[in-house]
Design a protein around this motif. Sequence first.
Motif, PDB file in Angstrom:
ATOM      1  N   GLY A   8       0.771  -1.229   0.000  1.00 28.66           N
ATOM      2  CA  GLY A   8       0.000   0.000   0.000  1.00 28.66           C
ATOM      3  C   GLY A   8       0.803   1.279   0.000  1.00 28.66           C
ATOM      4  O   GLY A   8       0.231   2.370  -0.073  1.00 28.66           O
ATOM      5  N   GLY A   9       2.110   1.175   0.106  1.00 34.70           N
ATOM      6  CA  GLY A   9       2.919   2.375   0.092  1.00 34.70           C
ATOM      7  C   GLY A   9       2.959   3.014  -1.285  1.00 34.70           C
ATOM      8  O   GLY A   9       2.443   2.466  -2.265  1.00 34.70           O
ATOM      9  N   GLY A  10       3.580   4.189  -1.346  1.00 39.07           N
ATOM     10  CA  GLY A  10       3.691   4.885  -2.625  1.00 39.07           C
ATOM     11  C   GLY A  10       4.104   6.325  -2.441  1.00 39.07           C
ATOM     12  O   GLY A  10       4.488   6.748  -1.346  1.00 39.07           O
ATOM     13  N   LEU A  11       3.984   7.066  -3.528  1.00 40.90           N
ATOM     14  CA  LEU A  11       4.303   8.496  -3.545  1.00 40.90           C
ATOM     15  C   LEU A  11       3.001   9.279  -3.453  1.00 40.90           C
ATOM     16  O   LEU A  11       2.058   9.023  -4.221  1.00 40.90           O
ATOM     17  N   VAL A  12       2.953  10.217  -2.530  1.00 36.85           N
ATOM     18  CA  VAL A  12       1.738  11.013  -2.331  1.00 36.85           C
ATOM     19  C   VAL A  12       2.141  12.445  -2.029  1.00 36.85           C
ATOM     20  O   VAL A  12       3.213  12.699  -1.463  1.00 36.85           O
ATOM     21  N   GLN A  13       1.305  13.377  -2.413  1.00 34.02           N
ATOM     22  CA  GLN A  13       1.581  14.779  -2.139  1.00 34.02           C
ATOM     23  C   GLN A  13       1.263  15.125  -0.685  1.00 34.02           C
ATOM     24  O   GLN A  13       0.422  14.458  -0.055  1.00 34.02           O
ATOM     25  N   PRO A  14       1.889  16.139  -0.157  1.00 34.41           N
ATOM     26  CA  PRO A  14       1.537  16.584   1.201  1.00 34.41           C
ATOM     27  C   PRO A  14       0.042  16.856   1.295  1.00 34.41           C
ATOM     28  O   PRO A  14      -0.561  17.436   0.405  1.00 34.41           O
ATOM     29  N   GLY A  15      -0.535  16.414   2.417  1.00 34.11           N
ATOM     30  CA  GLY A  15      -1.968  16.532   2.603  1.00 34.11           C
ATOM     31  C   GLY A  15      -2.760  15.351   2.096  1.00 34.11           C
ATOM     32  O   GLY A  15      -3.963  15.245   2.365  1.00 34.11           O
ATOM     33  N   GLY A  16      -2.110  14.471   1.377  1.00 35.48           N
ATOM     34  CA  GLY A  16      -2.790  13.313   0.807  1.00 35.48           C
ATOM     35  C   GLY A  16      -2.945  12.173   1.798  1.00 35.48           C
ATOM     36  O   GLY A  16      -2.585  12.284   2.979  1.00 35.48           O
ATOM     37  N   SER A  17      -3.473  11.065   1.284  1.00 34.29           N
ATOM     38  CA  SER A  17      -3.760   9.901   2.124  1.00 34.29           C
ATOM     39  C   SER A  17      -3.226   8.632   1.490  1.00 34.29           C
ATOM     40  O   SER A  17      -3.124   8.527   0.268  1.00 34.29           O
ATOM     41  N   LEU A  18      -2.921   7.679   2.330  1.00 38.46           N
ATOM     42  CA  LEU A  18      -2.566   6.326   1.905  1.00 38.46           C
ATOM     43  C   LEU A  18      -3.120   5.349   2.919  1.00 38.46           C
ATOM     44  O   LEU A  18      -3.271   5.693   4.099  1.00 38.46           O
ATOM     45  N   ARG A  19      -3.376   4.121   2.471  1.00 41.69           N
ATOM     46  CA  ARG A  19      -3.827   3.069   3.362  1.00 41.69           C
ATOM     47  C   ARG A  19      -2.868   1.898   3.225  1.00 41.69           C
ATOM     48  O   ARG A  19      -2.746   1.305   2.145  1.00 41.69           O
ATOM     49  N   LEU A  20      -2.174   1.593   4.301  1.00 41.66           N
ATOM     50  CA  LEU A  20      -1.244   0.470   4.320  1.00 41.66           C
ATOM     51  C   LEU A  20      -1.950  -0.781   4.828  1.00 41.66           C
ATOM     52  O   LEU A  20      -2.849  -0.700   5.667  1.00 41.66           O
TER      53      LEU A  20
END
Length: 120
Positions: A8-20
């Motif tokens: 679930g990792g990756g590159l995201v912009q500040p303020g964004g979301s990810l789900r691991l």
Amino acid sequence: QVQLVESGGGLVQPGGSLRLSCAASGFAFGDYYMSWVRRAPGKGLEWVSAINPVGSGTFYADPVKGRFTISRDNARNNLELQMNSLEPEDSAQYFCARGSKNGYTIGPPRGQGTQVTVSS
């Protein structure tokens, strides 16, 4: 043997979301505390969050409190970390770690990790 596989990792912009997500096998997942820990470049392991075996108790490090949510699905042997309002300082390799039946630790055992990069 104990296996923990993060995704679930990756590159995201500040303020964004990810789900691991962490898929667990080789042990009675529902009997153990589980944690997420992270390692930023050039730094040591940092405990991020933990959850008790039945999912009724959650714990967070101050830097992520209010932004991250840990959860688990014991029927699917799965641990998750919802990360919102991500900051560049959250960039790190994220690992799930098995604790004991009585408390959380940073492991081992731990998985191989998944990379999270927060950058514009």
